[in-house]
Write an enzyme that holds these catalytic residues in place. Structure first.
Site, short mmCIF file in Angstrom:
data_model
loop_
_atom_site.label_atom_id
_atom_site.label_comp_id
_atom_site.label_asym_id
_atom_site.label_seq_id
_atom_site.Cartn_x
_atom_site.Cartn_y
_atom_site.Cartn_z
N ASN A 66 0.83 -1.20 0.00
CA ASN A 66 0.00 0.00 0.00
C ASN A 66 0.87 1.25 0.00
O ASN A 66 2.01 1.21 0.45
CB ASN A 66 -0.86 0.05 1.27
CG ASN A 66 -1.76 -1.14 1.43
OD1 ASN A 66 -2.67 -1.36 0.63
ND2 ASN A 66 -1.51 -1.95 2.45
N HIS B 58 2.06 13.87 13.21
CA HIS B 58 1.46 13.74 14.54
C HIS B 58 0.10 13.06 14.41
O HIS B 58 -0.94 13.63 14.73
CB HIS B 58 1.38 15.11 15.22
CG HIS B 58 2.74 15.71 15.41
ND1 HIS B 58 3.40 15.72 16.62
CD2 HIS B 58 3.60 16.25 14.50
CE1 HIS B 58 4.60 16.26 16.46
NE2 HIS B 58 4.74 16.59 15.18
N HIS C 247 1.85 8.51 18.54
CA HIS C 247 3.03 9.13 17.93
C HIS C 247 3.98 9.73 18.96
O HIS C 247 3.63 9.92 20.11
CB HIS C 247 2.61 10.17 16.89
CG HIS C 247 1.99 11.41 17.45
ND1 HIS C 247 0.64 11.51 17.71
CD2 HIS C 247 2.52 12.59 17.81
CE1 HIS C 247 0.39 12.71 18.20
NE2 HIS C 247 1.51 13.39 18.28
N ASP D 211 6.58 12.78 19.94
CA ASP D 211 6.91 14.21 19.74
C ASP D 211 8.36 14.44 20.14
O ASP D 211 8.77 14.04 21.24
CB ASP D 211 6.07 15.09 20.67
CG ASP D 211 4.61 15.25 20.26
OD1 ASP D 211 4.21 14.72 19.22
OD2 ASP D 211 3.88 15.91 21.02
N HIS E 152 9.59 20.02 17.64
CA HIS E 152 8.16 20.23 17.37
C HIS E 152 7.70 21.60 17.87
O HIS E 152 6.81 22.20 17.29
CB HIS E 152 7.36 19.11 18.04
CG HIS E 152 5.89 19.17 17.85
ND1 HIS E 152 5.28 19.56 16.68
CD2 HIS E 152 4.87 18.86 18.70
CE1 HIS E 152 3.96 19.50 16.82
NE2 HIS E 152 3.69 19.10 18.03
N HIS F 65 3.79 20.82 25.78
CA HIS F 65 4.62 21.06 24.59
C HIS F 65 5.68 22.12 24.89
O HIS F 65 6.88 21.92 24.66
CB HIS F 65 3.76 21.52 23.41
CG HIS F 65 2.94 20.43 22.79
ND1 HIS F 65 1.70 20.07 23.25
CD2 HIS F 65 3.19 19.61 21.74
CE1 HIS F 65 1.22 19.08 22.51
NE2 HIS F 65 2.10 18.78 21.58
MN MN Z 1 2.27 15.52 18.59
#
Ligand code: MN
Length: 260
Positions: A64, A71, A75, A77, A81, A210
């Site tokens: 495929n 993200h 996932h 990080d 990011h 973050h």
């Molecule tokens: Mn993320």
């Protein structure tokens, strides 16, 4: 360390004394996507297209094409990011140190609090209370926020979007400062679509997990599942991003080794 330690690991796995728990959600065309305001760039949803399946397009093989944002789904990080992590060395998916890929798990069970309040935020005190029961969070640990949110993955309740945005659990800034600065963890892992709360755009600073984690050159794992199969301490998390050159994150296969 003796070579026997690693032999004990693999014999422990084959004998069932160590269980492998998959922490990864499936990737498919309905994989939930973070909704961000339309004036910003948007992440591609996961898409898959068959190239051939033992047919005239390829008689002996099945494969495929797929596409998605970095993200998407479960996932990893990495610090690049976030703008706060952009100047760290070795901050991208292809350069993060290999030590990023394995860490002890500390599982913070906040299921009851998150059922009572979808906007529940882990505080510094909450982590201190966890430590009083389970011991000090060791340096290099993955701190995993167990909310059971992963069980909502296939429903609208996973993103829990309302007119004013998503309503999902996250972290108070001081909790992240504590983990990053005072405990020197590897990062934070969550069951929700991203590592911050749905309403984290109104926190100060915005998106504290973050902003502050990546600012401290630390990592994130999002959209984990099966945290309910992990003990508070004693498991080991293994997760690694794809080696995308200068990538900001990537879907990953995350799993844990758990003493049976
Ligand atoms: Mn993320």
């Amino acid at each position: 360390m003796s070579a026997q330690t690693l032999i004990n690991l693999v014999t422990g796995i084959s004998a069932g004394a160590i269980r492998i728990v998959d922490l990864t959600q499936p990737l498919h065309e309905h994989t939930p996507l973070l909704s961000i305001p339309p004036e910003f760039g948007q992440s591609w949803p996961f898409k898959i297209e068959e190239i051939s399946k033992y047919d005239d397009r390829g008689p002996g093989w099945y494969w495929n094409n797929f596409s998605c944002g970095e993200h998407t789904g479960t996932h990893f990080d990495v610090p690049i990011h976030w703008v706060s992590g952009k100047d760290h060395e070795k901050n991208a998916t292809d350069t993060v140190p290999n030590e990023a890929f394995i860490g002890a798990a500390c599982v913070i069970d906040a299921v009851a609090d998150c059922q009572a309040n979808p906007d529940f935020l882990v505080s510094r005190d909450y982590l201190m209370q966890w430590e009083s029961k389970n011991g000090t969070i060791p340096a290099g640990a993955w701190v995993l926020f167990r909310t059971d949110w992963s069980k909502k993955y296939d429903s609208d309740e996973f993103l829990n979007n309302r007119e004013d945005g998503g309503h999902t659990p996250g972290w108070e800034p001081d909790a992240i400062r504590f983990l990053a600065d005072e405990r020197n963890v590897k990062g934070a892992g969550v069951e929700t679509v991203g590592t911050d709360a749905g309403q984290s755009f109104i926190q100060d600073p915005q998106f504290p997990c973050h902003n502050l984690m990546h600012g401290a050159n630390k990592y994130g794992l999002a959209a984990l599942c099966n945290l309910d199969q992990l003990p508070a301490t004693g498991a080991v998390v293994i997760a690694a991003p794809l080696k995308i050159e200068n990538g900001s994150g990537s879907p990953c296969r995350a799993f844990a080794l758990v003493p049976a």
